[in-house]
Design a protein around this motif. Structure first.
Motif, mmCIF file in Angstrom:
data_model
loop_
_atom_site.group_PDB
_atom_site.id
_atom_site.type_symbol
_atom_site.label_atom_id
_atom_site.label_comp_id
_atom_site.label_asym_id
_atom_site.label_seq_id
_atom_site.Cartn_x
_atom_site.Cartn_y
_atom_site.Cartn_z
ATOM 1 N N ALA A 176 0.820 -1.033 -0.023
ATOM 2 C CA ALA A 176 0.039 -0.001 -0.026
ATOM 3 C C ALA A 176 0.756 1.094 -0.039
ATOM 4 O O ALA A 176 0.214 2.164 -0.435
ATOM 5 C CB ALA A 176 -0.914 0.019 1.214
ATOM 6 N N ASP A 177 2.118 1.078 0.440
ATOM 7 C CA ASP A 177 2.783 2.383 0.446
ATOM 8 C C ASP A 177 3.898 2.386 -0.785
ATOM 9 O O ASP A 177 4.672 3.295 -0.870
ATOM 10 C CB ASP A 177 3.838 2.516 1.959
ATOM 11 N N GLY A 178 3.607 1.535 -1.651
ATOM 12 C CA GLY A 178 4.262 1.627 -2.945
ATOM 13 C C GLY A 178 5.412 0.821 -2.939
ATOM 14 O O GLY A 178 6.119 0.738 -4.181
ATOM 15 N N THR A 179 5.985 0.165 -1.967
ATOM 16 C CA THR A 179 7.136 -0.633 -2.367
ATOM 17 C C THR A 179 6.693 -1.883 -2.621
ATOM 18 O O THR A 179 5.738 -2.548 -2.332
ATOM 19 C CB THR A 179 7.967 -0.795 -0.868
ATOM 20 N N PRO A 180 7.717 -2.714 -3.525
ATOM 21 C CA PRO A 180 7.586 -3.928 -3.878
ATOM 22 C C PRO A 180 7.509 -4.790 -2.780
ATOM 23 O O PRO A 180 8.217 -4.893 -1.843
ATOM 24 C CB PRO A 180 8.656 -4.203 -4.882
ATOM 25 N N GLU A 181 6.476 -5.806 -3.050
ATOM 26 C CA GLU A 181 6.405 -7.175 -2.078
ATOM 27 C C GLU A 181 7.653 -8.012 -2.491
ATOM 28 O O GLU A 181 7.785 -8.146 -3.552
ATOM 29 C CB GLU A 181 4.917 -7.707 -2.289
ATOM 30 N N THR A 182 8.205 -8.668 -1.413
ATOM 31 C CA THR A 182 9.338 -9.617 -1.793
ATOM 32 C C THR A 182 8.744 -10.962 -1.216
ATOM 33 O O THR A 182 8.096 -11.071 -0.124
ATOM 34 C CB THR A 182 10.614 -9.056 -1.055
ATOM 35 N N SER A 183 9.426 -12.196 -1.506
ATOM 36 C CA SER A 183 9.213 -13.375 -1.196
ATOM 37 C C SER A 183 10.437 -14.090 -1.462
ATOM 38 O O SER A 183 11.083 -14.076 -2.321
ATOM 39 C CB SER A 183 8.130 -13.717 -1.777
ATOM 40 N N ASP A 184 10.585 -14.952 -0.541
ATOM 41 C CA ASP A 184 11.907 -15.851 -0.608
ATOM 42 C C ASP A 184 11.450 -17.341 -1.257
ATOM 43 O O ASP A 184 12.291 -17.990 -1.367
ATOM 44 C CB ASP A 184 12.438 -16.248 0.850
ATOM 45 N N ARG A 185 10.218 -17.528 -1.832
ATOM 46 C CA ARG A 185 9.737 -18.710 -2.460
ATOM 47 C C ARG A 185 10.679 -18.902 -3.730
ATOM 48 O O ARG A 185 10.602 -17.813 -4.479
ATOM 49 C CB ARG A 185 8.325 -18.794 -2.724
ATOM 50 N N VAL A 186 11.210 -20.169 -4.090
ATOM 51 C CA VAL A 186 11.767 -20.371 -5.342
ATOM 52 C C VAL A 186 10.613 -21.060 -6.111
ATOM 53 O O VAL A 186 10.200 -22.192 -5.768
ATOM 54 C CB VAL A 186 12.803 -21.132 -5.132
ATOM 55 N N ALA A 187 10.394 -20.713 -7.355
ATOM 56 C CA ALA A 187 9.552 -21.275 -8.103
ATOM 57 C C ALA A 187 10.107 -22.539 -8.942
ATOM 58 O O ALA A 187 11.336 -22.448 -9.368
ATOM 59 C CB ALA A 187 9.033 -20.266 -9.277
ATOM 60 N N ASP A 188 9.153 -23.647 -8.957
ATOM 61 C CA ASP A 188 9.873 -24.797 -9.397
ATOM 62 C C ASP A 188 8.720 -25.642 -10.412
ATOM 63 O O ASP A 188 9.144 -26.497 -10.701
ATOM 64 C CB ASP A 188 10.400 -25.593 -8.569
ATOM 65 N N GLY A 189 7.816 -24.699 -10.693
ATOM 66 C CA GLY A 189 6.783 -25.501 -11.475
ATOM 67 C C GLY A 189 7.133 -25.752 -12.949
ATOM 68 O O GLY A 189 8.233 -25.217 -13.403
ATOM 69 N N GLU A 190 6.300 -26.252 -13.868
ATOM 70 C CA GLU A 190 6.687 -26.242 -15.299
ATOM 71 C C GLU A 190 6.099 -25.099 -16.099
ATOM 72 O O GLU A 190 5.249 -24.384 -15.546
ATOM 73 C CB GLU A 190 5.781 -27.558 -15.730
ATOM 74 N N LEU A 191 6.711 -24.642 -17.236
ATOM 75 C CA LEU A 191 5.868 -23.960 -18.022
ATOM 76 C C LEU A 191 5.342 -24.636 -19.082
ATOM 77 O O LEU A 191 5.311 -25.768 -19.533
ATOM 78 C CB LEU A 191 6.978 -22.962 -18.766
ATOM 79 N N GLY A 192 4.555 -23.861 -19.866
ATOM 80 C CA GLY A 192 3.452 -24.401 -20.899
ATOM 81 C C GLY A 192 3.159 -23.497 -21.886
ATOM 82 O O GLY A 192 3.286 -22.339 -21.860
ATOM 83 N N VAL A 193 2.833 -24.025 -23.216
ATOM 84 C CA VAL A 193 2.412 -23.256 -24.361
ATOM 85 C C VAL A 193 1.193 -23.731 -24.900
ATOM 86 O O VAL A 193 0.883 -25.098 -24.670
ATOM 87 C CB VAL A 193 3.515 -23.281 -25.412
#
Lengths: 211, 204, 391
Positions: free
Chosen positions: A82-99
């Motif tokens: 809400a104050d304009g700063t970006p949210e951060t997270s430590d989660r590493v993504a490991d899912g698949e991509l698709g088309v």
């Protein structure tokens, strides 16, 4: 022609094991292996009786964090606070991509859907831009926003974002940038907000009207 | 010049018959001279400001949906030309107002700054629409949206709305005109005015 | 693009004088330009007046709508759909809610369907009016611009009475529309406007612009898109129909109450030049306005009673898990949404296939060999909207 019949013709051409059929009430699709997709698309366009001359849509998909149980508990994306700063997270993504490819034939008036899935670190797919010219920009957008490389593409540049942008925004682990080349992208909180509730107002619920 | 400046103040004994036939003492002369010069310079300021506010020419800088409302404001129903601001210039070198109508994205920010820098002084900026004021509906997840054009250029008038109605744009233009009207000019009066000030009849 | 792909028409050959060396001039029709419809940048490589290569650069209005779709509810995202094609916003709403309803089992009430069609067709007329106006403006005609904006003001007033907003409405929800008819005589006002448009205004535009000799000379036989190119490049809407392909999502892939309505699909026939030139695309739009008037009249005559939303407006929309692509005919072409749902109140992925994104790509092929002013006519006849291209 029904999608199942189209799929049978496709498997005859591709051979066993290259494609699977997923039946669904609303939209059935064929899950094709990544190496054979260009071959499959060329077959679908050039064969008598199939004649898929138009690629309606080519979408890049990030399956990371998808809730397989269908309960809506997928991982939330990161935005600005809400104050304009970006949210951060430590989660590493490991899912698949698709088309996903959606094809349509003007002459035979039927539709078909193809889908690919591949791991995140092997995000390279053969291009179909020599089959349907409209795929050029669709694939550039998929590279730009999702980070999927299309080998054989004549012009593999970013299209919507600038060339020196870092990151692929539509991925689920993308953190919002604070600034880009001295252009500020963070928000600015209100200094004196005339619409803020008074200090002695009861603490209400800020969530939007739901249920 | 109005009559008030050439008549002496109340209660002052003139001792004369003819308006031009009197001897004025030095103190009054000094007061009258400064008053006259201030009055002339203020009048010159007013004249220049009136000229500036009656012919604000915007540069065509329509970015998104608000641009359509800007076009509607310059169409026949909400005619912006009656305020003198109807001549939209395509080149910023001939314009003095930039109506930022629409979302400013990161890619467009550099171009916006370029257009602003190319406009000659005096120039003003109207931030039209909620995207130009503070990012608008794209505040929370807009990674490519600059959250307000005042991060990039100084803004004079903010117009809320998504998009603001053409009447709001006209009201904003009138507020800008008020701002220009109260502006103290930095320009000096031209020489013919100061020469004429010296030739005021009551000075011997 | 490879240079051996450039195809030069008869113009370019005549200008080359043997013995004189010339270079291509790189010209930038920048994002701020009076003739491009929005913040579009065209990089031209020209030899004098003739264009050898066009590269459109887009992304100056990329507002991250697809990322926002993953963060907000289904109902809340309807607001952002208005901002795609901001000239005819209700058609974008219609495309999105149709896509969401394909995945759910919501039964939209008949009255809501009729109101959706009426407002969508009014928006389509508004969008086509601007298309005609700005196309005429690119050719140098000022009067059609002011006339079309005058008509558009009437439409905006009518839509303001029913939807609350003047230009961007947020009028539909998955499951119906937000508001019922206002209590005054809205229906008769719409019918009066439609009658006036058909009988008095369209003949005016035809006299001013459509059959004007100068306009015909500037637009016929200019920037011809043939049928194969149009289908290969994924063009839809008036661009495809101007090239002779009879395809309209309302007829070929029907949704809402369009199967019950009687209307024609205008197709370019090359009346003033070749099939697929700028004039054909323009006349398709003019005739579509007439057909939209027919549709509005029929939909209002058949307007049934009943509720206007299937769910209470306070409740969130929960969409079962699944994925589907659904397309509708927006004002500029085929607008499609590929929505992947995980069973919750927010979409997992929402890919927007916008018509102008695919229509603009054809300029890389057909723009080659044109003169610069013909290119301006071509961009005007494609009728692109940058809000859709950049989303």
């Amino acid at each position: 022609m029904e999608p199942k019949a189209i799929f049978d013709l496709l498997t005859v051409h591709l051979g066993e094991g290259a494609a699977e059929y997923r039946e669904n009430d609303i939209e059935s699709w064929a899950c094709v292996s990544v190496a054979r997709i260009a071959d499959a698309c060329r077959f679908l366009r050039d064969t008598e009786g199939l004649e898929f001359g138009q690629l309606m849509c080519l979408s890049g998909i990030d399956w990371d964090g998808y809730d397989e149980n269908g309960k809506g508990k997928s991982v939330a994306i990161l935005g600005y606070e809400a104050d304009g700063t970006p949210e951060t997270s430590d989660r590493v993504a490991d899912g698949e991509l698709g088309v996903a490819y959606h094809l349509y034939s003007h002459t035979c008036d039927h539709k078909f859907t193809l889908r690919l899935r591949f791991p995140r670190d092997k995000a390279t797919v053969p291009t179909v831009s020599d089959i349907w010219s409209t795929a050029r920009w669709h694939e550039r957008e998929a590279w730009d926003l999702m980070g999927i490389r299309f080998e054989g593409h004549p012009d593999p540049r970013r299209i919507l974002l600038s060339e020196d942008w870092v990151g692929h925004p539509l991925r689920k682990d993308y953190q919002m940038p604070d600034q880009w080349l001295n252009v500020p992208l963070r928000g600015q909180p209100y200094a004196n907000n005339p619409f803020a509730p008074a200090d002695d107002a009861p603490a209400g619920d800020d969530t939007p009207a739901e249920g | 010049m109005s009559r008030e400046s050439t008549t002496p103040p109340e209660g002052y004994d003139v001792g004369r018959e003819n308006m031009f036939d009197f001897k004025v003492d030095d103190q009054l002369l000094e007061v009258v001279e400064t008053d006259a010069k201030n009055f002339i310079l203020t009048t010159v300021d007013e004249v220049f400001n009136w000229a500036k506010l009656s012919s604000i020419w915007p540069v065509t800088f329509g970015l998104a949906c608000c641009a359509i409302e800007m076009m509607a404001a310059s169409a026949t129903r909400y005619d912006i030309d009656r305020f003198g601001a109807g001549a939209f210039r395509a080149t910023p070198r001939q314009a003095d107002l930039m109506i930022v109508s629409g979302t400013v994205t990161a890619k467009m920010a550099k171009r916006l700054k370029l257009i602003y820098d190319q406009m000659p002084e005096p120039k003003w900026v109207i931030a039209m629409g909620s995207c130009a004021i503070g990012g608008g509906p794209y505040f929370k997840y807009g990674y490519h949206v600059v959250k307000g054009v005042d991060f990039l250029v100084p803004v004079d008038v903010y117009l809320p709305g998504c998009p603001p109605r053409p009447e709001v744009l006209l009201e904003g233009l009138m507020r800008l005109q008020d701002k220009i009207r109260g502006r103290k000019g930095k320009s000096k009066a031209p020489k013919w005015v100061t020469d004429y000030a010296k030739k005021i009849p009551y000075r011997k | 693009m490879a240079t051996n792909d450039t195809r030069l028409t008869g113009w370019a050959d005549q200008d080359h004088v043997p013995g004189i060396k010339s270079e291509l001039l790189e010209l930038n029709m920048g994002p701020q330009h009076p003739a491009t419809h929005g913040v579009l940048r065209l990089l031209l490589h020209t030899d004098g007046e003739i264009v050898y290569k066009v590269t459109p650069v887009v992304g100056y209005l990329h507002r991250c709508a697809e990322k926002i779709a993953e963060g907000v509810d289904y109902k809340q995202w309807v607001v952002y759909t208005d901002r795609f094609d901001y000239l005819g916003p209700v058609t974008n709403n219609h495309a999105y809610v149709t896509a969401v309803e394909k995945l759910t089992e919501l039964e939209v009430p008949a009255r809501a369907e009729h109101l959706r069609v009426v407002t969508a067709e009014l928006s389509r007329i508004a969008s086509h009016l601007i298309a005609l106006a700005t196309f005429g403006l690119d050719m140098g005609a000022w009067t059609p611009l002011l006339y079309c904006f005058r008509e558009r003001e009437v439409i905006l007033n009518l839509l303001e009475r029913i939807a609350g907003g003047r230009m961007l409405y947020n009028y539909m929800v998955p499951g119906g529309v937000r508001y019922d008819l206002p209590q005054d005589n809205w229906v008769s006002d719409v019918l009066e406007f439609v009658t006036m448009l058909e009988n008095k205004k369209l003949p005016d535009y035809n006299t001013l612009l459509t059959y004007n000799k100068i306009f015909i000379e500037r637009t016929s036989d200019v920037a011809i898109i043939d049928r194969e190119t149009a289908i290969d490049y994924g063009c839809t809407g008036p661009v495809l129909r101007g090239s002779g392909v009879q395809f309209d999502c309302r007829r070929n892939d029907p949704y809402s109450i369009y199967p019950q309505l009687d209307f024609e699909i205008p197709v370019g026939k090359g009346e003033m030049g070749t099939v697929g030139d700028c004039w054909d695309r323009y006349i398709v739009r003019v005739r579509e306005i007439e057909q939209s008037c027919r549709i509005i009249r029929q939909a209002l005559e058949q307007l049934p009673e009943g509720p206007v939303h299937a769910i209470e407006l306070k409740k969130p929309v929960r969409v079962p898990a699944g994925a589907a692509y659904s397309r509708t005919e927006a004002a500029k072409g085929e607008l499609g949404h590929y929505i992947i749902s995980d069973g919750g109140t927010k979409p997992f992925r929402n890919k927007v296939r916008s018509c102008s994104f695919c229509n603009l790509q054809v300029i890389e092929k057909v723009g080659v060999g044109q003169m610069v002013s013909d290119l301006v006519a071509f961009v005007g006849s494609l009728d692109i909207v940058l809000g859709e291209i950049d989303r």
